[in-house]
Design a protein around this motif. Sequence first.
Motif, PDB file in Angstrom:
ATOM      1  N   ARG A 131       0.846  -1.199   0.000  1.00  0.00           N
ATOM      2  CA  ARG A 131       0.000   0.000   0.000  1.00  0.00           C
ATOM      3  C   ARG A 131       0.881   1.248   0.000  1.00  0.00           C
ATOM      4  O   ARG A 131       1.774   1.377   0.830  1.00  0.00           O
ATOM      5  N   MET A 132       0.634   2.159  -0.925  1.00  0.00           N
ATOM      6  CA  MET A 132       1.376   3.420  -0.929  1.00  0.00           C
ATOM      7  C   MET A 132       0.976   4.292   0.251  1.00  0.00           C
ATOM      8  O   MET A 132       1.788   5.070   0.765  1.00  0.00           O
ATOM      9  N   ASP A 133      -0.274   4.182   0.670  1.00  0.00           N
ATOM     10  CA  ASP A 133      -0.713   4.797   1.929  1.00  0.00           C
ATOM     11  C   ASP A 133      -0.976   3.665   2.904  1.00  0.00           C
ATOM     12  O   ASP A 133      -2.038   3.031   2.862  1.00  0.00           O
ATOM     13  N   PRO A 134      -0.024   3.376   3.803  1.00  0.00           N
ATOM     14  CA  PRO A 134      -0.173   2.208   4.680  1.00  0.00           C
ATOM     15  C   PRO A 134      -1.217   2.374   5.766  1.00  0.00           C
ATOM     16  O   PRO A 134      -1.402   1.474   6.587  1.00  0.00           O
ATOM     17  N   THR A 135      -1.919   3.515   5.760  1.00  0.00           N
ATOM     18  CA  THR A 135      -2.940   3.736   6.785  1.00  0.00           C
ATOM     19  C   THR A 135      -4.328   3.296   6.330  1.00  0.00           C
ATOM     20  O   THR A 135      -5.282   3.333   7.110  1.00  0.00           O
ATOM     21  N   THR A 136      -4.466   2.871   5.085  1.00  0.00           N
ATOM     22  CA  THR A 136      -5.813   2.573   4.590  1.00  0.00           C
ATOM     23  C   THR A 136      -5.779   1.543   3.462  1.00  0.00           C
ATOM     24  O   THR A 136      -4.762   1.388   2.786  1.00  0.00           O
ATOM     25  N   GLY A 137      -6.909   0.839   3.278  1.00  0.00           N
ATOM     26  CA  GLY A 137      -7.062  -0.042   2.128  1.00  0.00           C
ATOM     27  C   GLY A 137      -6.590  -1.467   2.357  1.00  0.00           C
ATOM     28  O   GLY A 137      -6.085  -1.824   3.420  1.00  0.00           O
ATOM     29  N   PHE A 138      -6.770  -2.285   1.305  1.00  0.00           N
ATOM     30  CA  PHE A 138      -6.405  -3.698   1.378  1.00  0.00           C
ATOM     31  C   PHE A 138      -4.981  -3.897   0.907  1.00  0.00           C
ATOM     32  O   PHE A 138      -4.399  -3.050   0.227  1.00  0.00           O
ATOM     33  N   THR A 139      -4.395  -5.043   1.275  1.00  0.00           N
ATOM     34  CA  THR A 139      -2.988  -5.328   0.987  1.00  0.00           C
ATOM     35  C   THR A 139      -2.846  -6.315  -0.165  1.00  0.00           C
ATOM     36  O   THR A 139      -3.825  -6.919  -0.617  1.00  0.00           O
ATOM     37  N   ALA A 140      -1.598  -6.513  -0.601  1.00  0.00           N
ATOM     38  CA  ALA A 140      -1.325  -7.512  -1.634  1.00  0.00           C
ATOM     39  C   ALA A 140      -1.675  -8.907  -1.143  1.00  0.00           C
ATOM     40  O   ALA A 140      -2.135  -9.752  -1.921  1.00  0.00           O
ATOM     41  N   ALA A 141      -1.470  -9.165   0.142  1.00  0.00           N
ATOM     42  CA  ALA A 141      -1.855 -10.464   0.702  1.00  0.00           C
ATOM     43  C   ALA A 141      -3.362 -10.674   0.586  1.00  0.00           C
ATOM     44  O   ALA A 141      -3.817 -11.779   0.260  1.00  0.00           O
ATOM     45  N   ASP A 142      -4.137  -9.624   0.845  1.00  0.00           N
ATOM     46  CA  ASP A 142      -5.598  -9.726   0.706  1.00  0.00           C
ATOM     47  C   ASP A 142      -5.978 -10.108  -0.723  1.00  0.00           C
ATOM     48  O   ASP A 142      -6.875 -10.933  -0.944  1.00  0.00           O
ATOM     49  N   VAL A 143      -5.315  -9.507  -1.693  1.00  0.00           N
ATOM     50  CA  VAL A 143      -5.599  -9.808  -3.102  1.00  0.00           C
ATOM     51  C   VAL A 143      -5.297 -11.278  -3.396  1.00  0.00           C
ATOM     52  O   VAL A 143      -6.126 -12.006  -3.961  1.00  0.00           O
ATOM     53  N   LEU A 144      -4.111 -11.723  -3.029  1.00  0.00           N
ATOM     54  CA  LEU A 144      -3.696 -13.106  -3.312  1.00  0.00           C
ATOM     55  C   LEU A 144      -4.598 -14.121  -2.632  1.00  0.00           C
ATOM     56  O   LEU A 144      -4.907 -15.179  -3.194  1.00  0.00           O
ATOM     57  N   ASN A 145      -5.044 -13.822  -1.415  1.00  0.00           N
ATOM     58  CA  ASN A 145      -5.772 -14.811  -0.612  1.00  0.00           C
ATOM     59  C   ASN A 145      -7.274 -14.824  -0.846  1.00  0.00           C
ATOM     60  O   ASN A 145      -7.930 -15.821  -0.550  1.00  0.00           O
ATOM     61  N   VAL A 173      -3.496 -20.499  -6.102  1.00  0.00           N
ATOM     62  CA  VAL A 173      -4.729 -21.046  -5.524  1.00  0.00           C
ATOM     63  C   VAL A 173      -4.441 -22.332  -4.760  1.00  0.00           C
ATOM     64  O   VAL A 173      -4.968 -22.547  -3.646  1.00  0.00           O
ATOM     65  N   ALA A 174      -3.602 -23.201  -5.316  1.00  0.00           N
ATOM     66  CA  ALA A 174      -3.249 -24.449  -4.628  1.00  0.00           C
ATOM     67  C   ALA A 174      -2.528 -24.157  -3.316  1.00  0.00           C
ATOM     68  O   ALA A 174      -2.800 -24.795  -2.284  1.00  0.00           O
ATOM     69  N   GLU A 175      -1.640 -23.179  -3.332  1.00  0.00           N
ATOM     70  CA  GLU A 175      -0.857 -22.857  -2.126  1.00  0.00           C
ATOM     71  C   GLU A 175      -1.685 -22.149  -1.061  1.00  0.00           C
ATOM     72  O   GLU A 175      -1.520 -22.389   0.129  1.00  0.00           O
ATOM     73  N   GLU A 179      -2.246 -22.705   3.100  1.00  0.00           N
ATOM     74  CA  GLU A 179      -1.951 -21.651   4.083  1.00  0.00           C
ATOM     75  C   GLU A 179      -1.994 -20.302   3.383  1.00  0.00           C
ATOM     76  O   GLU A 179      -1.440 -20.158   2.292  1.00  0.00           O
ATOM     77  N   PRO A 180      -2.656 -19.300   3.973  1.00  0.00           N
ATOM     78  CA  PRO A 180      -2.730 -17.983   3.326  1.00  0.00           C
ATOM     79  C   PRO A 180      -1.337 -17.374   3.132  1.00  0.00           C
ATOM     80  O   PRO A 180      -0.422 -17.616   3.917  1.00  0.00           O
ATOM     81  N   PHE A 181      -1.195 -16.594   2.074  1.00  0.00           N
ATOM     82  CA  PHE A 181       0.052 -15.874   1.829  1.00  0.00           C
ATOM     83  C   PHE A 181       0.157 -14.687   2.791  1.00  0.00           C
ATOM     84  O   PHE A 181      -0.819 -13.950   2.988  1.00  0.00           O
ATOM     85  N   ARG A 183       3.830 -13.353   3.289  1.00  0.00           N
ATOM     86  CA  ARG A 183       5.145 -12.752   3.053  1.00  0.00           C
ATOM     87  C   ARG A 183       5.571 -12.922   1.594  1.00  0.00           C
ATOM     88  O   ARG A 183       5.170 -13.869   0.916  1.00  0.00           O
ATOM     89  N   SER A 184       6.415 -11.984   1.158  1.00  0.00           N
ATOM     90  CA  SER A 184       6.823 -11.953  -0.243  1.00  0.00           C
ATOM     91  C   SER A 184       7.745 -13.115  -0.615  1.00  0.00           C
ATOM     92  O   SER A 184       7.722 -13.589  -1.748  1.00  0.00           O
ATOM     93  N   GLY A 185       8.551 -13.570   0.327  1.00  0.00           N
ATOM     94  CA  GLY A 185       9.503 -14.633   0.024  1.00  0.00           C
ATOM     95  C   GLY A 185       8.829 -15.888  -0.487  1.00  0.00           C
ATOM     96  O   GLY A 185       9.320 -16.529  -1.441  1.00  0.00           O
ATOM     97  N   ARG A 186       7.712 -16.231   0.096  1.00  0.00           N
ATOM     98  CA  ARG A 186       6.976 -17.428  -0.337  1.00  0.00           C
ATOM     99  C   ARG A 186       6.420 -17.243  -1.741  1.00  0.00           C
ATOM    100  O   ARG A 186       6.442 -18.179  -2.562  1.00  0.00           O
TER     101      ARG A 186
END
Length: 319
Positions: A131-145, A173-175, A179-181, A183-186
Amino acid sequence: MADEHEHVPVLLDRIVELFAPVFSDREAVLVDATVGLGGHSDALLTAFPLLRLVALDRDPNALELSAKRLARHGDRVDFVHAVYDEMPSALQGLGLSRVDGILFDLGVSSMQLDRAERGFAYSKDSPLDMRMDPTTGFTAADVLNTYAPGELIRILRDYGEERFAQRIVKAVVAEREKEPFTRSGRLVELLYDAVPAASRRTGGHPAKRTFQALRIEVNGELEVLRRAMPRALSCLAVGGRIVVESYQSLEDRLVKQAFAELAKSRTPEGLPVELPGHGPELKLLTRGAEKAGEAETELNTRAASVRLRAAERIGDRAR
């Protein structure tokens, strides 16, 4: 952590040159729509002593850092926490309706990339935020999961121009069922497995396109830019100039279209004279999109993908 004084603004000399005819030897107002670490703004305020700056950014951390960098310019700078499609209301709040210059330096900033906890960089294992504004909105993890597979495929294809979107999403989807995503490393590990080795050898880092797509989705970057261009142009005074730096083809295309729309006449073809109020509203100042030279690219890797477009408002159309 990025030091604000290590940040190297892209095409800085060219930007100062483009604004010089508007800002030299007179009072003027510039909106830096994406002030970031303040590199471009600092140089422009220094070059033009009568310039007033309105510094916008959606990222409160960027505003904090740029405020320190630009403190030496005193009350010549107003800082506003806003997304750049909110420019008209931001200016209204300062008692301004038209300005003499507008600068956009699009995409993710070096500060956001360098701070691992922000999750923008695929080279560092970090929380999948983006998030470019870390005070609001959904995250990349939310999108992936949570996004449906079809939506994920569309995002990777449309925003990342990823040829292997279907393969990647099938693996995601299989991963995520296991377990939900978080972190970026995974995710990077998954992408190394999903993108064929032959493509990895020629197409750059296998995570680059997916991370770009997720970032654009999380921040609504293309929708915001699509709204921002006409709104910004409506704030530009006659004789004022706008300069936009884009770093990927989707952004550059939107900027090109917005400029082209206002750079053409609305007088019907075949008429011998231009109808009043129907002439071009913009004059293009660049032939196509300008790129950084080899010398700058060698010193600053971010400059390698820049595309700069500039225009001057030459009139107001009849509404």
